[in-house]
Design a protein around this motif. Structure first.
Motif, PDB file in Angstrom:
ATOM      1  N   VAL A 129      13.091  -1.920  12.850  1.00  0.00           N
ATOM      2  CA  VAL A 129      11.931  -2.521  12.193  1.00  0.00           C
ATOM      3  C   VAL A 129      10.688  -1.797  12.676  1.00  0.00           C
ATOM      4  N   ILE A 130       9.850  -1.402  11.727  1.00  0.00           N
ATOM      5  CA  ILE A 130       8.555  -0.806  12.032  1.00  0.00           C
ATOM      6  C   ILE A 130       7.507  -1.791  11.541  1.00  0.00           C
ATOM      7  N   ALA A 131       6.754  -2.372  12.472  1.00  0.00           N
ATOM      8  CA  ALA A 131       5.767  -3.389  12.130  1.00  0.00           C
ATOM      9  C   ALA A 131       4.367  -2.929  12.524  1.00  0.00           C
ATOM     10  N   THR A 132       3.406  -3.231  11.658  1.00  0.00           N
ATOM     11  CA  THR A 132       2.013  -2.911  11.953  1.00  0.00           C
ATOM     12  C   THR A 132       1.175  -4.182  11.864  1.00  0.00           C
ATOM     13  N   ALA A 133       0.039  -4.150  12.571  1.00  0.00           N
ATOM     14  CA  ALA A 133      -0.903  -5.272  12.519  1.00  0.00           C
ATOM     15  C   ALA A 133      -2.313  -4.738  12.675  1.00  0.00           C
ATOM     16  N   THR A 134      -3.252  -5.442  12.112  1.00  0.00           N
ATOM     17  CA  THR A 134      -4.650  -5.056  12.284  1.00  0.00           C
ATOM     18  C   THR A 134      -5.144  -5.408  13.680  1.00  0.00           C
ATOM     19  N   THR A 135      -4.513  -6.369  14.320  1.00  0.00           N
ATOM     20  CA  THR A 135      -4.866  -6.742  15.687  1.00  0.00           C
ATOM     21  C   THR A 135      -4.548  -5.574  16.614  1.00  0.00           C
ATOM     22  N   PRO A 136      -5.511  -5.181  17.474  1.00  0.00           N
ATOM     23  CA  PRO A 136      -5.244  -4.045  18.361  1.00  0.00           C
ATOM     24  C   PRO A 136      -4.190  -4.375  19.421  1.00  0.00           C
ATOM     25  N   MET A 137      -3.544  -3.332  19.916  1.00  0.00           N
ATOM     26  CA  MET A 137      -2.593  -3.484  21.015  1.00  0.00           C
ATOM     27  C   MET A 137      -3.385  -3.612  22.307  1.00  0.00           C
ATOM     28  N   PRO A 138      -2.913  -4.304  23.289  1.00  0.00           N
ATOM     29  CA  PRO A 138      -1.628  -5.002  23.384  1.00  0.00           C
ATOM     30  C   PRO A 138      -1.650  -6.395  22.768  1.00  0.00           C
ATOM     31  N   PHE A 139      -2.798  -6.774  22.213  1.00  0.00           N
ATOM     32  CA  PHE A 139      -2.933  -8.141  21.701  1.00  0.00           C
ATOM     33  C   PHE A 139      -2.041  -8.418  20.497  1.00  0.00           C
ATOM     34  N   ARG A 156       0.840  -1.203   0.000  1.00  0.00           N
ATOM     35  CA  ARG A 156       0.000   0.000   0.000  1.00  0.00           C
ATOM     36  C   ARG A 156       0.873   1.249   0.000  1.00  0.00           C
ATOM     37  N   ARG A 157       0.887   1.949  -1.107  1.00  0.00           N
ATOM     38  CA  ARG A 157       1.747   3.137  -1.244  1.00  0.00           C
ATOM     39  C   ARG A 157       1.341   4.279  -0.320  1.00  0.00           C
ATOM     40  N   GLU A 158       0.083   4.347   0.041  1.00  0.00           N
ATOM     41  CA  GLU A 158      -0.400   5.404   0.937  1.00  0.00           C
ATOM     42  C   GLU A 158      -0.817   4.837   2.297  1.00  0.00           C
ATOM     43  N   GLY A 159      -0.435   3.609   2.580  1.00  0.00           N
ATOM     44  CA  GLY A 159      -0.829   2.955   3.819  1.00  0.00           C
ATOM     45  C   GLY A 159      -0.010   3.420   5.013  1.00  0.00           C
ATOM     46  N   ASN A 160      -0.314   2.833   6.153  1.00  0.00           N
ATOM     47  CA  ASN A 160       0.332   3.227   7.406  1.00  0.00           C
ATOM     48  C   ASN A 160       1.839   3.012   7.394  1.00  0.00           C
ATOM     49  N   VAL A 161       2.291   1.857   6.934  1.00  0.00           N
ATOM     50  CA  VAL A 161       3.730   1.582   6.899  1.00  0.00           C
ATOM     51  C   VAL A 161       4.419   2.586   5.976  1.00  0.00           C
ATOM     52  N   ILE A 177       3.011  -1.282  16.001  1.00  0.00           N
ATOM     53  CA  ILE A 177       1.760  -0.526  16.058  1.00  0.00           C
ATOM     54  C   ILE A 177       0.614  -1.447  15.663  1.00  0.00           C
ATOM     55  N   GLY A 178      -0.354  -1.568  16.541  1.00  0.00           N
ATOM     56  CA  GLY A 178      -1.504  -2.436  16.295  1.00  0.00           C
ATOM     57  C   GLY A 178      -2.769  -1.646  16.032  1.00  0.00           C
ATOM     58  N   GLY A 179      -3.818  -2.382  15.672  1.00  0.00           N
ATOM     59  CA  GLY A 179      -5.121  -1.783  15.453  1.00  0.00           C
ATOM     60  C   GLY A 179      -5.231  -0.959  14.193  1.00  0.00           C
ATOM     61  N   THR A 180      -4.404  -1.241  13.199  1.00  0.00           N
ATOM     62  CA  THR A 180      -4.363  -0.387  12.009  1.00  0.00           C
ATOM     63  C   THR A 180      -5.489  -0.659  11.020  1.00  0.00           C
ATOM     64  N   ARG A 220      -8.659  -0.411  11.756  1.00  0.00           N
ATOM     65  CA  ARG A 220      -9.728   0.530  12.062  1.00  0.00           C
ATOM     66  C   ARG A 220      -9.255   1.978  12.197  1.00  0.00           C
ATOM     67  N   ARG A 221      -7.938   2.190  12.102  1.00  0.00           N
ATOM     68  CA  ARG A 221      -7.437   3.551  12.254  1.00  0.00           C
ATOM     69  C   ARG A 221      -6.165   3.760  11.455  1.00  0.00           C
ATOM     70  N   ASP A 222      -5.986   5.000  11.062  1.00  0.00           N
ATOM     71  CA  ASP A 222      -4.730   5.391  10.429  1.00  0.00           C
ATOM     72  C   ASP A 222      -3.739   5.762  11.523  1.00  0.00           C
ATOM     73  N   ILE A 223      -2.488   5.839  11.149  1.00  0.00           N
ATOM     74  CA  ILE A 223      -1.483   6.257  12.121  1.00  0.00           C
ATOM     75  C   ILE A 223      -1.783   7.685  12.572  1.00  0.00           C
ATOM     76  N   THR A 224      -1.308   7.997  13.739  1.00  0.00           N
ATOM     77  CA  THR A 224      -1.583   9.300  14.351  1.00  0.00           C
ATOM     78  C   THR A 224      -0.292  10.090  14.509  1.00  0.00           C
ATOM     79  N   GLY A 225      -0.450  11.323  14.940  1.00  0.00           N
ATOM     80  CA  GLY A 225       0.719  12.132  15.265  1.00  0.00           C
ATOM     81  C   GLY A 225       1.553  11.478  16.349  1.00  0.00           C
ATOM     82  N   ARG A 226       0.900  10.824  17.276  1.00  0.00           N
ATOM     83  CA  ARG A 226       1.617  10.114  18.349  1.00  0.00           C
ATOM     84  C   ARG A 226       2.485   9.000  17.757  1.00  0.00           C
ATOM     85  N   ASP A 227       1.916   8.254  16.798  1.00  0.00           N
ATOM     86  CA  ASP A 227       2.686   7.201  16.136  1.00  0.00           C
ATOM     87  C   ASP A 227       3.904   7.783  15.424  1.00  0.00           C
TER      88      ASP A 227
END
Length: 190
Positions: A124-134, A11-16, A165-168, A170-177
């Protein structure tokens, strides 16, 4: 300092991709030369397991892997962005590592692997659709980081604490991320 960013997200415009774009800007602002490789934009054929690369120190398959190998060898710091696929790295990234075994390790004493990329550091920057902390607890992002980290370590590359970073879904990355990305890139460039 030369920084190589490897994007294994389709995904060229995705979270990663957005986090890696931010990381590249930060590295450039810090004075580093920065190259970005998006694996999905490259011609990368599967490894045939011929082992010819181990003796020839080059893969006999003619595609974009030779230029990727040179980019990795010339990098001082490496940032790898990876979405979690079944608690692991995406296939395109695994294929890259399979094809580049000859730049990571050589035969050492008693047949044990000898690392060839000592002195480099990686994030390494890893994302998952599973929410944190899971995402961590169930081995999603942690599995992704662990599998990539094992390969990097075999090559002598030191992995700094990575970003998960989890839960991606249902949400895009944030300023905090992005602030977390900034801190991680700062640690990497030290």
């Amino acid at each position: 300092m030369r920084v190589l960013i490897i994007n294994s997200s389709p995904r060229r415009e995705g979270n990663v991709s957005r986090m890696l774009t931010h990381a590249a800007a930060l590295a450039k602002d810090a004075g580093a030369e920065c190259d970005v490789i998006s694996l999905y934009d490259r011609d990368i054929r599967p490894c045939r397991g011929c082992m010819a690369c181990r003796s020839a120190l080059a893969c006999p398959i003619h595609d974009d892997m030779a230029s990727i190998a040179e980019a990795i060898k010339s990098a001082d710091r490496i940032i790898i962005g990876a979405p979690c696929y079944w608690a692991n790295m995406p296939g395109v990234l695994k294929n890259m590592f399979d094809r580049l075994v000859y730049i990571f390790i050589a035969d050492g004493k008693h047949g044990l692997p000898r690392p060839l990329l000592k002195g480099r550091r990686a994030l390494v920057i890893a994302t998952a659709t599973t929410p944190m902390p899971f995402a961590r607890l169930f081995g999603q992002t942690s599995g992704t980081v662990k599998s990539i980290g094992r390969i990097l370590k075999m090559g002598g590359i030191k992995l700094i604490p990575s970003l998960q970073i989890g839960g991606t879904r249902r949400r895009d990355i944030t300023g905090r991320d992005l602030r977390h990305v900034g801190r991680a890139v700062g640690r990497l460039l030290k």
